[in-house]
Design an enzyme around this catalytic site. Structure first.
Site, PDB file in Angstrom:
ATOM      1  N   CYS A  66      -4.988  12.426  12.028  1.00  0.00           N
ATOM      2  CA  CYS A  66      -5.834  11.230  12.018  1.00  0.00           C
ATOM      3  C   CYS A  66      -5.694  10.617  13.410  1.00  0.00           C
ATOM      4  CB  CYS A  66      -5.374  10.261  10.946  1.00  0.00           C
ATOM      5  SG  CYS A  66      -3.688   9.759  11.231  1.00  0.00           S
ATOM      6  N   ARG A  81      -8.710  -0.430   4.777  1.00  0.00           N
ATOM      7  CA  ARG A  81      -7.878   0.598   4.118  1.00  0.00           C
ATOM      8  C   ARG A  81      -6.556   0.006   3.660  1.00  0.00           C
ATOM      9  NH1 ARG A  81      -6.181   4.835   7.781  1.00  0.00           N
ATOM     10  NH2 ARG A  81      -4.769   5.076   6.047  1.00  0.00           N
ATOM     11  N   ARG A 119       0.241  14.712  12.624  1.00  0.00           N
ATOM     12  CA  ARG A 119       0.731  14.534  11.246  1.00  0.00           C
ATOM     13  C   ARG A 119       0.821  15.854  10.486  1.00  0.00           C
ATOM     14  NH1 ARG A 119      -1.413   8.921   9.046  1.00  0.00           N
ATOM     15  NH2 ARG A 119       0.613   8.954   8.016  1.00  0.00           N
ATOM     16  N   ASP A 168       4.459   0.874  12.070  1.00  0.00           N
ATOM     17  CA  ASP A 168       3.252   0.235  11.537  1.00  0.00           C
ATOM     18  C   ASP A 168       3.084  -1.195  12.041  1.00  0.00           C
ATOM     19  OD1 ASP A 168       3.410   1.811   8.238  1.00  0.00           O
ATOM     20  OD2 ASP A 168       2.840   2.548  10.218  1.00  0.00           O
ATOM     21  N   LYS A 203       0.854  -1.206   0.000  1.00  0.00           N
ATOM     22  CA  LYS A 203       0.000   0.000   0.000  1.00  0.00           C
ATOM     23  C   LYS A 203       0.883   1.248   0.000  1.00  0.00           C
ATOM     24  CE  LYS A 203      -1.694   1.644   4.031  1.00  0.00           C
ATOM     25  NZ  LYS A 203      -1.379   3.063   4.270  1.00  0.00           N
ATOM     26  N   ASN A 204       1.922   1.248   0.824  1.00  0.00           N
ATOM     27  CA  ASN A 204       2.736   2.462   0.972  1.00  0.00           C
ATOM     28  C   ASN A 204       3.756   2.657  -0.141  1.00  0.00           C
ATOM     29  OD1 ASN A 204       1.198   2.977   3.150  1.00  0.00           O
ATOM     30  ND2 ASN A 204       2.739   2.448   4.683  1.00  0.00           N
TER      31      ASN A 204
HETATM   32  C1  EPZ Z   1       4.195   7.036   6.000  1.00  0.00           C
HETATM   33  O1  EPZ Z   1       3.397   8.081   6.527  1.00  0.00           O
HETATM   34  C2  EPZ Z   1       3.287   5.822   5.937  1.00  0.00           C
HETATM   35  N1  EPZ Z   1       2.154   6.087   5.058  1.00  0.00           N
HETATM   36  C3  EPZ Z   1       2.776   5.474   7.342  1.00  0.00           C
HETATM   37  O2  EPZ Z   1       2.007   4.276   7.246  1.00  0.00           O
HETATM   38  C4  EPZ Z   1       3.982   5.201   8.236  1.00  0.00           C
HETATM   39  O3  EPZ Z   1       3.531   4.941   9.558  1.00  0.00           O
HETATM   40  C5  EPZ Z   1       4.909   6.425   8.229  1.00  0.00           C
HETATM   41  O4  EPZ Z   1       5.303   6.736   6.875  1.00  0.00           O
HETATM   42  C6  EPZ Z   1       6.166   6.189   9.047  1.00  0.00           C
HETATM   43  O5  EPZ Z   1       6.852   5.084   8.544  1.00  0.00           O
HETATM   44  C7  EPZ Z   1       2.334   6.033   3.710  1.00  0.00           C
HETATM   45  O6  EPZ Z   1       3.426   5.789   3.232  1.00  0.00           O
HETATM   46  C8  EPZ Z   1       1.120   6.274   2.866  1.00  0.00           C
HETATM   47  P1  EPZ Z   1       6.195  10.429   8.090  1.00  0.00           P
HETATM   48  P2  EPZ Z   1       3.966   9.610   6.522  1.00  0.00           P
HETATM   49  O7  EPZ Z   1       6.121  11.701   7.327  1.00  0.00           O
HETATM   50  O8  EPZ Z   1       4.805   9.844   5.338  1.00  0.00           O
HETATM   51  C9  EPZ Z   1       6.177  13.676  11.531  1.00  0.00           C
HETATM   52  C10 EPZ Z   1       0.134   2.898   7.610  1.00  0.00           C
HETATM   53  O9  EPZ Z   1      -0.364   2.402   8.634  1.00  0.00           O
HETATM   54  N2  EPZ Z   1       6.137  14.673  10.446  1.00  0.00           N
HETATM   55  O10 EPZ Z   1       7.378   9.533   7.907  1.00  0.00           O
HETATM   56  O11 EPZ Z   1       2.818  10.514   6.775  1.00  0.00           O
HETATM   57  C11 EPZ Z   1       4.921  12.830  11.582  1.00  0.00           C
HETATM   58  O12 EPZ Z   1       3.893  13.495  12.311  1.00  0.00           O
HETATM   59  C12 EPZ Z   1       0.614   4.341   7.608  1.00  0.00           C
HETATM   60  O13 EPZ Z   1       0.317   2.272   6.529  1.00  0.00           O
HETATM   61  C13 EPZ Z   1       6.243  16.019  10.771  1.00  0.00           C
HETATM   62  O14 EPZ Z   1       6.378  16.393  11.935  1.00  0.00           O
HETATM   63  O15 EPZ Z   1       4.880   9.574   7.833  1.00  0.00           O
HETATM   64  C14 EPZ Z   1       5.409  11.598  12.273  1.00  0.00           C
HETATM   65  O16 EPZ Z   1       5.465  11.863  13.674  1.00  0.00           O
HETATM   66  C15 EPZ Z   1       0.376   5.016   8.961  1.00  0.00           C
HETATM   67  N3  EPZ Z   1       6.203  16.943   9.764  1.00  0.00           N
HETATM   68  C16 EPZ Z   1       6.847  11.437  11.756  1.00  0.00           C
HETATM   69  O17 EPZ Z   1       7.221  12.730  11.262  1.00  0.00           O
HETATM   70  C17 EPZ Z   1       6.069  16.572   8.448  1.00  0.00           C
HETATM   71  O18 EPZ Z   1       6.053  17.462   7.563  1.00  0.00           O
HETATM   72  C18 EPZ Z   1       6.992  10.439  10.604  1.00  0.00           C
HETATM   73  O19 EPZ Z   1       6.010  10.760   9.642  1.00  0.00           O
HETATM   74  C19 EPZ Z   1       5.944  15.192   8.141  1.00  0.00           C
HETATM   75  C20 EPZ Z   1       5.995  14.268   9.157  1.00  0.00           C
END
Ligand code: EPZ
Length: 418
Positions: free
Chosen positions: A115, A395, A120, A303, A22-23
């Site tokens: 969410c 999802r 996020r 995850d 998915k990711n």
């Molecule tokens: C991706 O989300 C995945 N989703 C998530 O999987 C996964 O948990 C996550 O990466 C971490 O591995 C997809 O790929 C579609 P991040 P993403 O930006 O990109 C903070 C699932 O269950 N952050 O790496 O949104 C954020 O809040 C989903 O399949 C900021 O602060 O995650 C988090 O605490 C859930 N500012 C951390 O960084 C930003 O601009 C990591 O988030 C962006 C992120």
């Protein structure tokens, strides 16, 4: 509302083929917008996040087709505005910023918002895109991006972010000059995205490592691509065997992508045997509690935190689980407690004291991976567990109930309005 009705106690045996991640599929669909030519993705799971993403692409005027597990997109974008209703359904609309502004010089996406697992924010995305000479303003729930000329730059990501790394790569592939992204996320899905974009004519090096270099090109062409297998679906099924006992073989996996998960399962309960693209997991239903610290890849993935918590809940001893990535990713704890788990949460630390038995109960998923953990708990619990909020699970897991039934679990999907 659909629910899963699970009668616990069965061991799991059999073979499952894992489909595309998915990711990976979500950012790959965004990357496909960097050309008007046809891009075909094979082996795509039929899950609601992908269906929503395809609706978003259609709302942008892109032609979309799906035949079995093959998805094709072509014809390019005719308008850069993503409808708010759709954009709020999945976060991945935020990935479209990079490709839309990269290809068309403008993009307007609804602020994806938080969410159930955390706030996020997208500050890291915004800072990276601004460094590429992209103007961004956030107003009344929308993010407007525009640029007369995207220029390559040295981009330092303040925080490791999968989405921000992917957005910056997609915004840079058609930019003028060279972009270097430092402190890039190393998740395998990022290298997968770069592999597809390079097939389309991009010049990306180092994806999957901390420093990614992109030399801008004039245009990209269409391609065919098979996404990497879903390491979280695989890890979830492996953990299920750790809880119920039995033996399953997973086909179409990349064992290296599973190494942090496999090592924890071996430490806890399982025998894991990895071959080139297959992995066999077996257990006797007895496990030892393990400590988990979630961190960016290649460390233990956030995850998989909920699923390992469910395993710890029925293991011997006590496991300490630290969630370092998302602020509120313990939403599954109250429901596990309802089933008899002994879990104490203090901030981002959960102390899980293993118990002899879990008992079937009425529970409800509030997010994707927490929901999968409740299903795993139901597979082990004595009696019947009713898991509501199945839409969250759908999802990211295609027909999880059918897969588990084929492996010997007593689980069925019921529409409770009937
Ligand atoms: C991706 O989300 C995945 N989703 C998530 O999987 C996964 O948990 C996550 O990466 C971490 O591995 C997809 O790929 C579609 P991040 P993403 O930006 O990109 C903070 C699932 O269950 N952050 O790496 O949104 C954020 O809040 C989903 O399949 C900021 O602060 O995650 C988090 O605490 C859930 N500012 C951390 O960084 C930003 O601009 C990591 O988030 C962006 C992120």
């Amino acid at each position: 509302m659909e629910k899963f009705i699970i009668r616990g106690g069965n061991r799991l045996y059999g073979r499952v083929r894992i489909k595309g991640a998915k990711n990976s599929v979500l950012p790959l669909l965004a990357g496909a917008l960097l050309t008007d030519e046809k891009v075909t993705l094979h082996d795509c799971p039929d899950i609601s996040d992908v269906r929503y993403m395809l609706e978003i692409l259609k709302s942008l005027g892109v032609s979309v087709g799906r035949t079995g597990d093959d998805i094709s997109v072509w014809g390019g974008v005719r308008n850069g505005n993503i409808p708010e209703a759709l954009a709020k359904e999945i976060r991945s609309s935020v990935f479209l910023m990079g490709s839309l502004v990269g290809k068309h010089g403008r993009a307007r996406v609804a602020y994806p918002g938080g969410c159930d697992i955390g706030l996020r924010p997208i500050d890291v995305h915004v800072k990276a895109l601004r460094e590429l000479n992209i103007n961004i303003d956030e107003q009344s729930g929308y993010i407007n991006c525009s640029s007369d000329e995207i220029r390559g730059a040295d981009v330092q990501l303040d925080k490791i972010s999968v989405g921000a790394t992917e957005n910056a790569i997609m915004a840079a592939v058609l930019a003028k000059g060279r972009t270097t992204i430092r402190n890039a996320a190393k998740e395998p899905e990022i290298a997968d995205l770069a592999d597809m974009l390079n097939k389309m004519g991009a010049k990306i090096r180092g994806a999957g490592g901390a420093v990614v270099t992109i030399d801008g090109v004039e245009s990209l062409s269409g391609c065919e691509h098979t996404p990497i297998p879903d390491r979280i679906v695989a890890g979830t099924l492996m953990t299920a065997v750790g809880m119920t006992g039995g033996e399953i073989e997973l086909e179409n996996v990349v064992p290296e992508h599973l190494s942090a998960i496999s090592s924890k399962l071996v430490e806890s309960a399982c025998k894991v045997r990895a071959f080139c693209d297959r992995i066999t997991v077996s257990g006797n239903g007895k496990s030892k509690a393990v400590d988990i610290e979630t961190s960016p890849y290649p460390a233990f993935p956030t995850d998989m935190q909920a699923q390992l918590m469910a395993l710890d809940a029925v293991s011997e001893g006590t496991g300490i689980i630290v969630e370092n990535i998302f602020e509120t990713r313990f939403k599954h704890v109250p429901d596990l407690r309802r089933m008899g788990a002994d879990i104490t949460v203090r901030g981002d630390v959960a102390v899980v004291r293993g118990v002899e038995k879990l008992y079937g109960a009425e529970v409800c998923a509030s997010d994707l991976r927490g929901g999968s953990a409740l299903v795993l708990a139901g597979l082990r619990a004595e009696g019947t567990t009713v898991v509501g909020g199945v839409k969250h699970i759908d999802r990211g897991y295609e027909k999880l109930d059918e897969i588990l039934s084929l492996l010997g679990a007593e689980i069925q999907r019921k529409n409770m309005n009937e």
